[in-house]
Design a protein around this motif. Structure first.
Motif, PDB file in Angstrom:
ATOM      1  N   SER A   1       0.825  -1.216   0.000  1.00 37.62           N
ATOM      2  CA  SER A   1       0.000   0.000   0.000  1.00 37.62           C
ATOM      3  C   SER A   1       0.855   1.261   0.000  1.00 37.62           C
ATOM      4  O   SER A   1       0.334   2.357  -0.059  1.00 37.62           O
ATOM      5  CB  SER A   1      -0.960  -0.013   1.180  1.00 37.62           C
ATOM      6  OG  SER A   1      -0.255  -0.208   2.378  1.00 37.62           O
TER       7      SER A   1
ATOM      8  N   PHE B   1      -3.700  -3.897  -3.043  1.00 34.91           N
ATOM      9  CA  PHE B   1      -3.304  -4.133  -1.660  1.00 34.91           C
ATOM     10  C   PHE B   1      -3.591  -5.597  -1.299  1.00 34.91           C
ATOM     11  O   PHE B   1      -4.607  -6.147  -1.702  1.00 34.91           O
ATOM     12  CB  PHE B   1      -4.119  -3.154  -0.802  1.00 34.91           C
ATOM     13  CG  PHE B   1      -3.978  -3.299   0.681  1.00 34.91           C
ATOM     14  CD1 PHE B   1      -2.737  -3.334   1.275  1.00 34.91           C
ATOM     15  CD2 PHE B   1      -5.109  -3.365   1.481  1.00 34.91           C
ATOM     16  CE1 PHE B   1      -2.624  -3.446   2.653  1.00 34.91           C
ATOM     17  CE2 PHE B   1      -5.004  -3.471   2.862  1.00 34.91           C
ATOM     18  CZ  PHE B   1      -3.763  -3.518   3.441  1.00 34.91           C
TER      19      PHE B   1
ATOM     20  N   ALA C   1      -2.911  -4.526   9.817  1.00 39.62           N
ATOM     21  CA  ALA C   1      -2.365  -3.640   8.779  1.00 39.62           C
ATOM     22  C   ALA C   1      -1.735  -2.370   9.332  1.00 39.62           C
ATOM     23  O   ALA C   1      -1.089  -1.633   8.612  1.00 39.62           O
ATOM     24  CB  ALA C   1      -3.390  -3.286   7.696  1.00 39.62           C
TER      25      ALA C   1
ATOM     26  N   LYS D   1      -5.942   2.516   6.226  1.00 35.90           N
ATOM     27  CA  LYS D   1      -5.087   2.847   7.347  1.00 35.90           C
ATOM     28  C   LYS D   1      -5.175   4.331   7.654  1.00 35.90           C
ATOM     29  O   LYS D   1      -5.455   5.148   6.800  1.00 35.90           O
ATOM     30  CB  LYS D   1      -3.631   2.494   7.018  1.00 35.90           C
ATOM     31  CG  LYS D   1      -3.434   1.020   6.891  1.00 35.90           C
ATOM     32  CD  LYS D   1      -1.963   0.684   6.954  1.00 35.90           C
ATOM     33  CE  LYS D   1      -1.269   0.968   5.655  1.00 35.90           C
ATOM     34  NZ  LYS D   1       0.125   0.522   5.703  1.00 35.90           N
TER      35      LYS D   1
HETATM   36  K     K Z   1      -0.004  -2.477   6.108  1.00 38.78           K
END
Ligand code: K
Ligand code: ADP
Length: 446
Positions: A91, A138, A211, A436
């Protein structure tokens, strides 16, 4: 339930023997197929024919993120493109995207380790899982997806974001499991509360979160807010994706099992690269033992953790502590090393502060300054009859000034740095939009 009990409980001597055999094979394999490793081994004087296995592993040096960049896009691949079944990219938290590839066999292993992880998290065949990890390049979305199918779950592939739809499906389809980043799970928990959705209207029992680094305070918020048992899933694209390690729902708070029959872990000193003793913190270094499309030896993850064995645990595999941050995430403020997650630990000891925070480092002249913004919880805001907070409002309320002072003092006492503390009302800090959330901004070198 253990998805693969024979392997997950394999006695340590046999596990070591398996790792040793696999490592020797992987070393020969990359030497024959990946020019990057061939040149590296030649330069280091490593002869794959006489390589003895785990005891010789530290001689191989490290593979770093920059090696992926230097060999972009396919230079580290060990198979011809026709044998690559899928490509993913990381990512890109740091710099240019990293390309990774999988053979059909690799994808089978990916699904296997995710299935093991989900079973450890409490998921059982027949349950429904809402997958709020991002689908696409991702590794999160598809990685979790195929592992969930392999375990026998009914997958609801919502992907990240679209909070209205997430909440609707939680109520209509009544999944027992949600997979998401911890920061997005926080958003869902907050929205359930804000919209006064009764907890009986949703049927969740387990949340599998990963993550990004997260804390016990976030666990508490998500567990209360969604009525779930929340566990930690860890992984990275360079090694495979999510499912490198997983926390067991019954052993929450004691660390995550690393599936070490496929991924061999070491922890090394961040300065010297030398192995540290069991239980000491350092950089996690991972070696793939079975990957075919893109085997990676001694990958410098940059993630700071420690690994340890405990015989009372359900499985024989080694555990890792929650990631404290990335080696490159560590801020050095006025000479003091500081991990933003330390702020979370302090927050969890304070009343009336919610686990939403932001850390901004900046430079005033030659002085490093850190500002920490935190949100005051709803209960206190309601008591004070306030919607939002500003410096001025804080000045007018003695209890807020006290809270601010207590927070600043704890930071000074525990971290050894004076930092500026800003109190905000609920919802004033940025929230995850499905993926995120970056809680740390370092503006010093801009
Ligand atoms: K990650
Ligand atoms: P990037 O985030 O670098 O683009 P990935 O998407 O592959 O690449 O993410 C891997 C990184 O994400 C890990 O090296 C680690 O820093 C972080 N990460 C993943 N899972 C977790 C977790 N459960 N706890 C803390 N950090 C995590």
């Amino acid at each position: 339930m253990l998805f693969n009990p024979d392997i997950e409980r394999l006695p340590l001597p046999q596990l070591r023997a398996l790792q040793n055999a696999r490592l020797k094979e992987q070393v020969q394999y990359v030497y024959q197929r990946v020019p990057f490793y061939q040149q590296k081994f030649d330069a280091l004087g490593i002869n794959p024919a006489t390589f003895r296995g785990l005891e010789d592993l530290p001689q191989l040096g490290f593979t770093k993120k920059t090696d992926f960049r230097d060999n972009y896009p396919f230079g580290l691949f060990a198979v011809p493109q026709q044998e690559v079944a899928r490509l993913h990219c990381s990512s890109g938290t740091t710099g240019k995207a990293t390309v990774v590839g999988y053979t059909a066999e690799d994808l089978g292993i990916f699904a296997e380790v995710v299935a093991r992880s989900l079973a450890a998290a409490g998921c059982r065949p027949g349950m429904k899982m809402q997958n709020a990890y991002g689908y696409g390049l991702f590794t999160g979305g598809l990685g979790i997806h195929y592992g969930a199918e392999k375990l026998g779950l009914t997958v609801i592939p919502v992907s990240g974001g679209s909070t209205d739809r997430q909440l609707q499906l939680l109520q209509d389809f009544r999944p027992e499991i949600i997979c998401a980043t911890p920061s997005y799970a926080q958003v869902l928990a907050e929205e359930v509360k804000r919209r006064s959705i009764p907890l009986e209207a949703i049927n969740l029992r387990y949340a599998v979160l990963g993550a990004e680094p997260w804390s016990e305070a976030i666990r508490h918020q998500v567990q209360q807010g969604l009525k779930v048992e929340a566990t930690n899933i860890y992984g990275l694209s360079e090694i495979i994706g999510p499912g490198v390690s997983q926390e067991d729902a019954d052993e929450r708070g004691t660390g995550s099992y690393i599936w070490e029959d496929h991924f061999y872990p070491e922890v090394v000193d961040r300065e010297t690269g030398e192995p540290v003793a069991e239980g000491e913190y350092g950089v996690l270094v991972l070696t793939t033992l079975t990957k075919k499309a893109m085997p990676i030896l001694r990958y410098w993850t940059g993630d700071i953790t420690t690994i340890y064995y405990e015989h009372s645990y359900k499985r024989t595999h080694v555990k890792m502590a929650p990631i404290r941050g990335r080696a490159d995430d560590m801020l050095i403020i006025r000479g003091v090393n500081f991990f933003p997650t330390q702020v979370e630990d302090i927050i969890s000891t304070l009343d009336h502060v919610s686990p939403c925070y932001q850390v901004v480092a900046s430079r005033q002249g030659s002085m490093d300054e850190v500002e920490i913004s935190v949100e005051v919880d709803e209960q206190l805001m309601r008591q004070l009859g306030l919607e939002t907070l500003t410096e001025e409002v804080v000045q007018q309320h003695e209890c807020l000034q006290k809270l601010k002072g207590a927070f600043a003092k704890k930071i000074k006492d525990n971290i050894g740095l004076s930092m500026k503390v800003t109190l905000l009302g609920c919802g004033q800090l940025p929230r995850s939009e499905g993926g995120k959330l970056s809680r740390v901004k370092d503006l010093r070198n801009l």
